[in-house]
Motif scaffolding. Sequence first.
Motif, PDB file in Angstrom:
ATOM      1  N   LEU A 484      -2.685 -27.943  79.486  1.00  0.00           N
ATOM      2  CA  LEU A 484      -4.203 -27.549  79.384  1.00  0.00           C
ATOM      3  C   LEU A 484      -3.943 -27.278  77.249  1.00  0.00           C
ATOM      4  CD1 LEU A 484      -5.532 -24.784  79.999  1.00  0.00           C
ATOM      5  CD2 LEU A 484      -3.622 -23.307  79.296  1.00  0.00           C
ATOM      6  N   PRO A 485      -3.084 -27.672  75.665  1.00  0.00           N
ATOM      7  CA  PRO A 485      -3.725 -27.547  74.846  1.00  0.00           C
ATOM      8  C   PRO A 485      -4.414 -28.717  74.606  1.00  0.00           C
ATOM      9  CG  PRO A 485      -1.248 -27.193  74.940  1.00  0.00           C
ATOM     10  CD  PRO A 485      -1.357 -27.576  76.005  1.00  0.00           C
ATOM     11  N   LYS A 486      -4.446 -29.430  75.341  1.00  0.00           N
ATOM     12  CA  LYS A 486      -5.466 -31.115  75.024  1.00  0.00           C
ATOM     13  C   LYS A 486      -6.492 -30.462  75.357  1.00  0.00           C
ATOM     14  CE  LYS A 486      -2.509 -32.658  72.597  1.00  0.00           C
ATOM     15  NZ  LYS A 486      -2.942 -33.624  70.852  1.00  0.00           N
ATOM     16  N   TYR A 487      -6.653 -30.262  77.194  1.00  0.00           N
ATOM     17  CA  TYR A 487      -7.264 -29.327  77.744  1.00  0.00           C
ATOM     18  C   TYR A 487      -8.810 -29.147  77.479  1.00  0.00           C
ATOM     19  CZ  TYR A 487     -10.366 -27.666  80.812  1.00  0.00           C
ATOM     20  OH  TYR A 487     -11.141 -27.322  82.035  1.00  0.00           O
ATOM     21  N   TYR A 488      -8.166 -28.287  76.343  1.00  0.00           N
ATOM     22  CA  TYR A 488      -8.877 -27.152  75.924  1.00  0.00           C
ATOM     23  C   TYR A 488      -9.342 -27.885  74.906  1.00  0.00           C
ATOM     24  CZ  TYR A 488     -10.262 -23.093  73.008  1.00  0.00           C
ATOM     25  OH  TYR A 488     -10.634 -21.880  72.187  1.00  0.00           O
ATOM     26  N   GLU A 489      -8.932 -29.304  73.887  1.00  0.00           N
ATOM     27  CA  GLU A 489      -9.307 -29.434  72.466  1.00  0.00           C
ATOM     28  C   GLU A 489     -10.650 -30.382  73.214  1.00  0.00           C
ATOM     29  OE1 GLU A 489      -6.347 -31.698  70.636  1.00  0.00           O
ATOM     30  OE2 GLU A 489      -5.243 -30.116  70.197  1.00  0.00           O
ATOM     31  N   HIS A 490     -10.136 -31.563  74.279  1.00  0.00           N
ATOM     32  CA  HIS A 490     -11.237 -32.139  75.266  1.00  0.00           C
ATOM     33  C   HIS A 490     -12.474 -31.183  75.456  1.00  0.00           C
ATOM     34  CE1 HIS A 490     -12.289 -36.086  77.024  1.00  0.00           C
ATOM     35  NE2 HIS A 490     -12.447 -35.389  77.838  1.00  0.00           N
ATOM     36  N   VAL A 491     -12.335 -30.523  76.148  1.00  0.00           N
ATOM     37  CA  VAL A 491     -13.325 -29.540  77.060  1.00  0.00           C
ATOM     38  C   VAL A 491     -14.246 -28.847  76.036  1.00  0.00           C
ATOM     39  CG1 VAL A 491     -12.943 -29.947  79.008  1.00  0.00           C
ATOM     40  CG2 VAL A 491     -12.161 -27.415  77.537  1.00  0.00           C
ATOM     41  N   LYS A 492     -13.725 -28.680  74.836  1.00  0.00           N
ATOM     42  CA  LYS A 492     -14.285 -27.975  72.853  1.00  0.00           C
ATOM     43  C   LYS A 492     -14.945 -29.349  72.481  1.00  0.00           C
ATOM     44  CE  LYS A 492     -13.354 -25.713  69.176  1.00  0.00           C
ATOM     45  NZ  LYS A 492     -12.078 -25.008  68.315  1.00  0.00           N
ATOM     46  N   LYS A 493     -14.836 -30.181  72.801  1.00  0.00           N
ATOM     47  CA  LYS A 493     -15.287 -31.198  72.142  1.00  0.00           C
ATOM     48  C   LYS A 493     -16.244 -32.029  73.015  1.00  0.00           C
ATOM     49  CE  LYS A 493     -14.078 -36.387  69.735  1.00  0.00           C
ATOM     50  NZ  LYS A 493     -13.782 -37.130  69.383  1.00  0.00           N
ATOM     51  N   GLU A 585     -10.156 -41.596  79.237  1.00  0.00           N
ATOM     52  CA  GLU A 585      -9.593 -41.812  78.506  1.00  0.00           C
ATOM     53  C   GLU A 585      -8.096 -40.867  78.507  1.00  0.00           C
ATOM     54  OE1 GLU A 585     -11.302 -42.715  74.791  1.00  0.00           O
ATOM     55  OE2 GLU A 585     -11.141 -44.858  75.157  1.00  0.00           O
ATOM     56  N   PHE A 586      -8.853 -39.205  78.308  1.00  0.00           N
ATOM     57  CA  PHE A 586      -8.087 -38.801  78.091  1.00  0.00           C
ATOM     58  C   PHE A 586      -6.651 -38.325  79.109  1.00  0.00           C
ATOM     59  CE2 PHE A 586      -7.663 -33.699  80.166  1.00  0.00           C
ATOM     60  CZ  PHE A 586      -6.518 -33.504  78.707  1.00  0.00           C
ATOM     61  N   LEU A 587      -7.422 -38.433  80.581  1.00  0.00           N
ATOM     62  CA  LEU A 587      -6.595 -37.995  81.473  1.00  0.00           C
ATOM     63  C   LEU A 587      -5.571 -39.316  81.404  1.00  0.00           C
ATOM     64  CD1 LEU A 587      -8.989 -37.477  84.935  1.00  0.00           C
ATOM     65  CD2 LEU A 587      -7.538 -35.831  83.762  1.00  0.00           C
ATOM     66  N   GLU A 588      -5.512 -40.316  81.040  1.00  0.00           N
ATOM     67  CA  GLU A 588      -4.939 -41.458  80.660  1.00  0.00           C
ATOM     68  C   GLU A 588      -3.780 -41.396  79.412  1.00  0.00           C
ATOM     69  OE1 GLU A 588      -4.473 -46.368  79.092  1.00  0.00           O
ATOM     70  OE2 GLU A 588      -6.310 -45.200  79.884  1.00  0.00           O
ATOM     71  N   SER A 589      -4.115 -40.594  78.984  1.00  0.00           N
ATOM     72  CA  SER A 589      -3.657 -39.719  77.491  1.00  0.00           C
ATOM     73  C   SER A 589      -2.504 -38.684  78.514  1.00  0.00           C
ATOM     74  CB  SER A 589      -4.367 -39.508  76.155  1.00  0.00           C
ATOM     75  OG  SER A 589      -4.702 -38.569  77.198  1.00  0.00           O
ATOM     76  N   VAL A 737      -1.506 -45.379  94.770  1.00  0.00           N
ATOM     77  CA  VAL A 737      -1.078 -44.888  93.856  1.00  0.00           C
ATOM     78  C   VAL A 737       0.018 -46.027  92.509  1.00  0.00           C
ATOM     79  CG1 VAL A 737       1.342 -43.995  92.894  1.00  0.00           C
ATOM     80  CG2 VAL A 737       0.139 -43.639  95.340  1.00  0.00           C
ATOM     81  N   VAL A 738      -1.489 -46.112  91.189  1.00  0.00           N
ATOM     82  CA  VAL A 738      -1.571 -47.277  89.863  1.00  0.00           C
ATOM     83  C   VAL A 738      -1.310 -46.705  88.696  1.00  0.00           C
ATOM     84  CG1 VAL A 738      -2.110 -48.799  91.206  1.00  0.00           C
ATOM     85  CG2 VAL A 738      -3.287 -47.201  90.147  1.00  0.00           C
ATOM     86  N   GLU A 739      -0.361 -47.368  88.014  1.00  0.00           N
ATOM     87  CA  GLU A 739      -0.382 -46.642  86.410  1.00  0.00           C
ATOM     88  C   GLU A 739      -0.880 -46.433  85.640  1.00  0.00           C
ATOM     89  OE1 GLU A 739      -0.885 -47.814  83.759  1.00  0.00           O
ATOM     90  OE2 GLU A 739      -1.607 -49.750  84.361  1.00  0.00           O
ATOM     91  N   PRO A 740      -1.167 -45.127  85.182  1.00  0.00           N
ATOM     92  CA  PRO A 740      -2.819 -45.176  84.775  1.00  0.00           C
ATOM     93  C   PRO A 740      -3.313 -45.402  84.274  1.00  0.00           C
ATOM     94  CG  PRO A 740      -0.181 -43.566  84.120  1.00  0.00           C
ATOM     95  CD  PRO A 740       0.332 -44.159  84.492  1.00  0.00           C
ATOM     96  N   LYS A 741      -2.820 -46.274  83.326  1.00  0.00           N
ATOM     97  CA  LYS A 741      -4.136 -47.145  82.688  1.00  0.00           C
ATOM     98  C   LYS A 741      -4.795 -47.853  83.538  1.00  0.00           C
ATOM     99  CE  LYS A 741      -4.503 -50.959  79.014  1.00  0.00           C
ATOM    100  NZ  LYS A 741      -4.097 -51.281  77.470  1.00  0.00           N
TER     101      LYS A 741
END
Length: 757
Positions: A484-493, A585-589, A737-741
């Motif tokens: 949630l903290p990173k999500y908040y930053e992402h949608v704000k940006k 990129e956000f979801l991968e992080s 199902v594979v790794e995020p990258k």
Amino acid sequence: MDDIERLSEKAFPNGDIYSGDFKALLPNGKGKYTWSDGTIYEGDWEEGKMTGKGQIIWSKGAKYEGDFSGGYLHGFGTFTIPEGSFYSGAWRMNVQHGFGRKQYSNFDTYEGSWNEGVHEGCGRYCWCDGNTYIGHWKAGIMSGRGVMKWVNGDLFDGLWLNGFRHGSGTYRFADGGYYIGTWSRDLKDGKGTFYPAGSKHPTLNTWSRSLGYDDGKNFLSHNFSLNSEEGRAPTQSVKCSLSEKISIGGILKNTGRKSHNSSLLDKNQNLCDPARDFTCHESSGMSSHTSDEGQHEVHDNNTLVYEREYLQGILIKERVRKYAELTCKTKQRKTFNVKKAIRSSCLDIFKGNQSYYLMLNLQLGIRYTVGKITPVPMREVRYSDFGDRARIRMYFPRKGSQFTPPHYSIDFHWKDYCPMVFRNLREMFKLDAAEYMMSMCGDDGLRELASPGKSGSIFYLSHDDRFVIKTLKRSELKVLLKMLPKYYEHVKKHENTLITKFFGLHRITLRGGRKVRFVVMGNMFCTELRVHRRYDLKGSSIGRVTNEDKIDQTTTLKDLDLLYEFHMDKLLREYLLRQIHLDCEFLESQQIIDYSLLLGVHLRAPEQKTLLETDDDAISQGELMIPPTRLVLVNHEPNILSKTPGPHSRGNVLRAYSLGDKEVDLLLPGTGRFRVQLGVNMPAQAHPKPDSKVEPFEVYDVVLFMGIIDILQEYNVKKKLEHACKSLRYDPLKISVVEPKLYAKRFNDFLKTVFPD
């Protein structure tokens, strides 16, 4: 079946006895359980819970035979008590819920819709003395449009509220006279017209037939079909431990009860209250109504009508007029086809699994939370707003409390997660608090949707289609709180982000400790345009196809079902793919996988186009040309109102290369002007893929709606094991199902083929 063993009998320390099949020391399969008080259950078990078909007989003689789930009466079954009452129909968590028929011990009967044990929706109630009501119910009481026929032949067709005639309606007397007017809590109140017996009212015959009458003599039966298919409510697993089930007998002994609000349904609950004499079982109950009008029924001149005005049941004005003097402007009563209304409104009962407890609890909780957090002065969120202490908790007893209103659901505990964060998100998404509450908590309520995936989640949609509410697993809740903290930053940006917009995160704890978690999201398909096709695209090719037998107009299709590619304006495509890359990129992080692009397609069908839309020169030369697009891009003008779905109003208006890098709106002739935003109202042309079986000339003009959904699955140990197992059978690069990258790269590459250059 190797781990299932048959034991002749097992006694428990509390005196209960079980005989039947076991699995890991728990009843599983067929078995018989006898409680210490003499209550007996015989039927199917699943891991210590009564699940499947069975029969339970209580020590005092009550009996139920039908479906069970998780230790509850859940599905379709018949409940009988020795006093003569029985109910046959749908159940949910031990209460009547759905469509069913009940006969009470005094031989009254009700057939129709139930909501958590009370009459809700449409139904027919027949009193033992012959009085009959057909129409709408709310909380066990006649409310809405309905028809009451008394045994003496009188009949009222109109509006009801809390068991009283309230609003406009028509009262017809057995001798043929009738009164058209308004009522207030069962008293005539306002203007109306009385037509004595023999009067020829222009709508008399139509009105009589619409009520199921034949020349005013026969009251036709309004049949409610109740069978194992229509009356059966889809079951939902409700877990209850064996020890909890042992105590359920005390609960079920009261399931023959009537609603505490439904005083019309039980003679022992003031059925013949003088204040509501129209419900009395005595035939003299209508004498006051008959005598009220009878003074005019002896007139020889049947062409006379009486225009009256009442004040709280008291006649204060009357004017006698001839029928010929009535002008065409006289307000006439609209006919009401009871049979048609009941059939149409009851259809919804047979479809879906209506979770009324959860819907009502959710509305109560959201109303409380939004009302509490809205007055708090607006400020930027802090680190503490994301912490474990950032919670609002409240208990909602059925009877109400100092802080909560009384309600018709069960007692429940409410928890609201990170209220200040979601309050700021709603502000950030330009969502007004009052509008949010009206959408989520209005009288029209929520409606349940079929789950488009395998998650087993329950989905609700607000009455205005702006918001989707989804139940979450505990693991998904943890992932959302963690990100949630990173999500908040992402949608704000990135205000044009395609990632799901979250508006609230809640938890309801029901009795017995069962927890249900909800997240409120924006509905990506909130539009007045019809969405003809829906696709859930992941970029995987293994198992990403839908069985043709299961496809209908509401089915969400998958990657291999997509036979078209979408060509759009150069700049619109660049904006789209760039934002998808940033979101990935956000979801991968955050180590997120299994997300998908939910794509909705509004088609402008080729058969609706004519050669008149083609170039005149081309027609004269005999060339077969694809008609030009009917989707017109025009310059965006802020002072001209363009339509934008509520949950999507935050994004920028997009620029189009075809209009010289200017902001654009989409103009649909005959429909309206729509603001073009990223993922909303995006115009394109759908061309068949080169390798598809679609005829090459089948080109569609389309309007696209899209967003990235299902972003709450981490690439954890469980997913790594799933990847390893599936890699033994399939290409490791093509499975879901594979790794995020790799998932993010494959997702981006696939969407570049869906939206080619």
